[in-house]
Write a protein that holds these residues in place. Structure first.
Motif, short mmCIF file in Angstrom:
data_model
loop_
_atom_site.label_atom_id
_atom_site.label_comp_id
_atom_site.label_asym_id
_atom_site.label_seq_id
_atom_site.Cartn_x
_atom_site.Cartn_y
_atom_site.Cartn_z
N ILE A 1 0.09 9.24 -6.17
CA ILE A 1 1.47 8.78 -6.37
C ILE A 1 1.50 7.52 -7.23
CG2 ILE A 1 3.44 7.74 -5.18
CD1 ILE A 1 3.03 9.83 -2.96
N LEU A 2 0.57 6.60 -6.98
CA LEU A 2 0.55 5.37 -7.78
C LEU A 2 0.20 5.65 -9.23
CD1 LEU A 2 -1.10 2.83 -5.31
CD2 LEU A 2 1.25 2.78 -6.18
N VAL B 1 10.69 2.74 -13.94
CA VAL B 1 10.68 2.20 -12.57
C VAL B 1 11.17 0.76 -12.60
CG1 VAL B 1 9.29 1.77 -10.51
CG2 VAL B 1 8.73 3.71 -12.01
N LEU B 2 12.14 0.48 -11.75
CA LEU B 2 12.67 -0.88 -11.62
C LEU B 2 11.87 -1.66 -10.59
CD1 LEU B 2 14.91 -2.95 -12.30
CD2 LEU B 2 16.26 -1.93 -10.45
N ARG B 3 11.68 -1.06 -9.45
CA ARG B 3 10.87 -1.67 -8.38
C ARG B 3 10.30 -0.56 -7.51
NH1 ARG B 3 16.09 -2.49 -6.58
NH2 ARG B 3 16.26 -4.50 -7.61
N ALA B 4 9.20 -0.87 -6.84
CA ALA B 4 8.60 0.06 -5.89
C ALA B 4 8.30 -0.70 -4.60
CB ALA B 4 7.33 0.68 -6.46
N VAL B 5 8.73 -0.15 -3.48
CA VAL B 5 8.45 -0.74 -2.18
C VAL B 5 7.79 0.33 -1.33
CG1 VAL B 5 9.42 -1.89 -0.15
CG2 VAL B 5 10.49 -2.22 -2.39
N PHE B 6 6.52 0.10 -0.99
CA PHE B 6 5.76 1.12 -0.30
C PHE B 6 5.18 0.58 1.02
CE2 PHE B 6 4.80 3.02 -4.68
CZ PHE B 6 5.82 3.96 -4.56
N LEU B 7 5.18 1.43 2.01
CA LEU B 7 4.47 1.17 3.25
C LEU B 7 3.13 1.88 3.13
CD1 LEU B 7 4.62 -0.14 6.04
CD2 LEU B 7 5.70 1.93 6.90
N LEU B 8 2.06 1.10 3.12
CA LEU B 8 0.71 1.62 2.86
C LEU B 8 -0.26 1.18 3.94
CD1 LEU B 8 0.48 0.41 -0.86
CD2 LEU B 8 1.08 2.71 -0.13
N GLN B 9 -1.41 1.82 3.96
CA GLN B 9 -2.50 1.30 4.78
C GLN B 9 -2.79 -0.13 4.34
OE1 GLN B 9 -5.77 4.01 5.26
NE2 GLN B 9 -7.21 2.39 5.79
N ARG B 10 -2.98 -1.02 5.30
CA ARG B 10 -3.08 -2.45 4.99
C ARG B 10 -4.16 -2.75 3.96
NH1 ARG B 10 -3.95 -7.42 9.38
NH2 ARG B 10 -4.13 -9.09 7.81
N GLU B 11 -5.31 -2.17 4.08
CA GLU B 11 -6.41 -2.50 3.16
C GLU B 11 -6.08 -2.05 1.74
OE1 GLU B 11 -9.59 1.12 3.41
OE2 GLU B 11 -9.66 -0.33 5.06
N ALA C 1 10.39 18.64 -3.01
CA ALA C 1 9.44 18.57 -4.11
C ALA C 1 8.23 17.75 -3.70
CB ALA C 1 10.11 17.96 -5.34
N ASP C 2 7.19 17.80 -4.53
CA ASP C 2 5.96 17.04 -4.32
C ASP C 2 6.15 15.65 -4.93
OD1 ASP C 2 3.42 15.92 -4.32
OD2 ASP C 2 2.42 17.77 -4.94
N ALA C 3 6.03 14.61 -4.11
CA ALA C 3 6.28 13.24 -4.57
C ALA C 3 5.29 12.80 -5.64
CB ALA C 3 6.22 12.28 -3.39
N ALA C 4 4.12 13.43 -5.72
CA ALA C 4 3.12 13.04 -6.71
C ALA C 4 3.34 13.73 -8.05
CB ALA C 4 1.72 13.34 -6.19
N ARG C 5 4.35 14.62 -8.13
CA ARG C 5 4.53 15.39 -9.37
C ARG C 5 5.99 15.34 -9.85
NH1 ARG C 5 0.68 20.76 -8.82
NH2 ARG C 5 -1.16 19.66 -8.08
N LEU C 6 6.58 14.19 -9.71
CA LEU C 6 7.98 14.05 -10.10
C LEU C 6 8.11 13.68 -11.56
CD1 LEU C 6 9.28 12.04 -7.01
CD2 LEU C 6 9.61 14.48 -7.46
N SER D 1 14.73 2.63 -8.52
CA SER D 1 13.93 1.97 -7.48
C SER D 1 13.26 3.07 -6.67
CB SER D 1 14.81 1.11 -6.58
OG SER D 1 15.31 0.00 -7.28
N VAL D 2 12.00 2.86 -6.31
CA VAL D 2 11.23 3.87 -5.58
C VAL D 2 10.75 3.25 -4.28
CG1 VAL D 2 9.28 5.46 -5.71
CG2 VAL D 2 10.49 4.84 -7.79
N VAL D 3 10.84 4.01 -3.19
CA VAL D 3 10.43 3.50 -1.89
C VAL D 3 9.78 4.64 -1.11
CG1 VAL D 3 12.65 4.04 -0.78
CG2 VAL D 3 11.23 2.20 0.14
N GLY D 4 8.89 4.30 -0.19
CA GLY D 4 8.31 5.36 0.63
C GLY D 4 7.21 4.88 1.54
N ASN D 5 7.02 5.64 2.61
CA ASN D 5 5.90 5.47 3.53
C ASN D 5 4.84 6.46 3.08
OD1 ASN D 5 4.13 5.26 5.67
ND2 ASN D 5 5.52 6.09 7.21
N LEU D 6 3.81 5.97 2.37
CA LEU D 6 2.85 6.86 1.71
C LEU D 6 1.65 7.18 2.60
CD1 LEU D 6 2.72 5.43 -1.93
CD2 LEU D 6 4.42 6.93 -0.87
N PRO D 7 1.40 8.46 2.84
CA PRO D 7 0.16 8.83 3.54
C PRO D 7 -1.05 8.38 2.74
CG PRO D 7 1.67 10.70 3.37
CD PRO D 7 2.21 9.62 2.48
#
Length: 284
Positions: free
Chosen positions: A130-131, A141-151, A96-101, A117-123
């Motif tokens: 998605i946000l 949502v209980l918690r969200a842990v994302f790997l994002l571009q630093r800025e 599925a599309d993560a932005a349309r859940l 809980s939501v987690v992911g390495n987001l392009p």
């Protein structure tokens, strides 16, 4: 983990695949960082974790090893094939599309107490959609842990009045306590991206400041940041948030100087402005 998961390059070779640049695919292979993210996303065994963009399954495998119940979301059929081949019935796979859940439905099916809980390495190109989708469904949502571009991560965790304070900073920090947990260098990925990344943790809780209308509050904040060189009064009037007289009255009621710039307002001041504008009239 009791069993070492293959490296990104090894898995791509095994399935005769290449990372798709157009999809923003950079696969995290650093075991220590993967373990940190899994610990943040699933601090206790038995928790349900929704993983957005599971990719080759490196984080997925760590979550499973921690005893999490993993619902892995992946729309790339090639990646779904890898996930089925490597992890099989140990996970629930949703193509599925993560932005349309539909988070309320997923929380009902898989969550505990109606939350996930939501987690992911987001392009990079999918981070905002998605946000915003997550914010629309924040009560689930209980918690969200994302790997994002630093800025991007630093912008989301920025304090009021700083150069990085912006629309998503205000909206996310109203719903969650936000922190940057660690910086991740390009060498931790395959293929390596051109920029640093960061691990962002958002612990959701009841909204910090009450507003009169959440939809208008979002429009209000967007208008205030839309043209940073304009004064707050001019920016809000240009955004047609309310008629000019109502805006002037709201600014006077809250004591917010109309000559300030939107980026100088705190979350509490934005919320106070929305409350001062009163309820939105129902359409006839």
């Amino acid at each position: 983990m009791t069993e070492r998961y293959p490296s990104p390059r090894a898995l791509l070779d095994r399935y005769d695949l290449r990372a798709k640049k157009s999809w923003g695919q950079n696969f995290l292979g650093d075991e220590a960082i993967l373990d940190d993210i899994a610990r943040l996303a699933a601090p206790r065994p038995g928790e349900t974790v929704l993983e957005l963009g599971a990719g080759l399954g490196h984080l997925t495998a760590r979550l499973v090893a921690r005893g999490a119940r993993v619902v892995a979301v992946e729309r790339d059929r090639d990646m779904a094939r890898v996930l089925r081949g490597e992890l099989g019935e140990r996970i629930t796979l949703l193509e599925a599309d993560a932005a349309r859940l539909d988070l309320p439905e997923l929380a009902r099916r898989f969550g505990s107490g109606g939350k996930l809980s939501v987690v992911g390495n987001l392009p990079y190109h999918l981070t905002s959609p998605i946000l915003f989708s997550l914010l629309d469904q924040a009560p689930h949502v209980l918690r969200a842990v994302f790997l994002l571009q630093r800025e991007v991560a630093e912008r989301l965790a920025a304090p009021p009045g700083s150069r990085d304070w912006g629309v998503l900073s205000v909206l996310l920090q109203r719903e969650a306590d936000v922190s940057v947990e660690r910086i991740v260098r390009p060498g931790a990925f395959w293929p390596p991206p051109k920029v640093d990344s960061a691990v962002l943790c958002a612990l959701f809780r009841p909204p910090a400041d009450a507003v009169a209308d959440p939809a208008r509050f979002r429009r209000l904040v967007k208008a205030g940041f839309a043209q940073r060189r304009k004064t707050l009064r001019n920016a809000l009037e240009a955004g047609k948030i309310a008629d000019p007289e109502a805006l002037r009255a709201a600014l006077a009621t809250t004591g917010v100087d109309p000559g300030r710039r939107g980026e100088t307002l705190t979350l509490a001041e934005w919320a106070a402005l929305d409350r001062a504008l009163g309820p939105v009239a129902a359409e006839s």
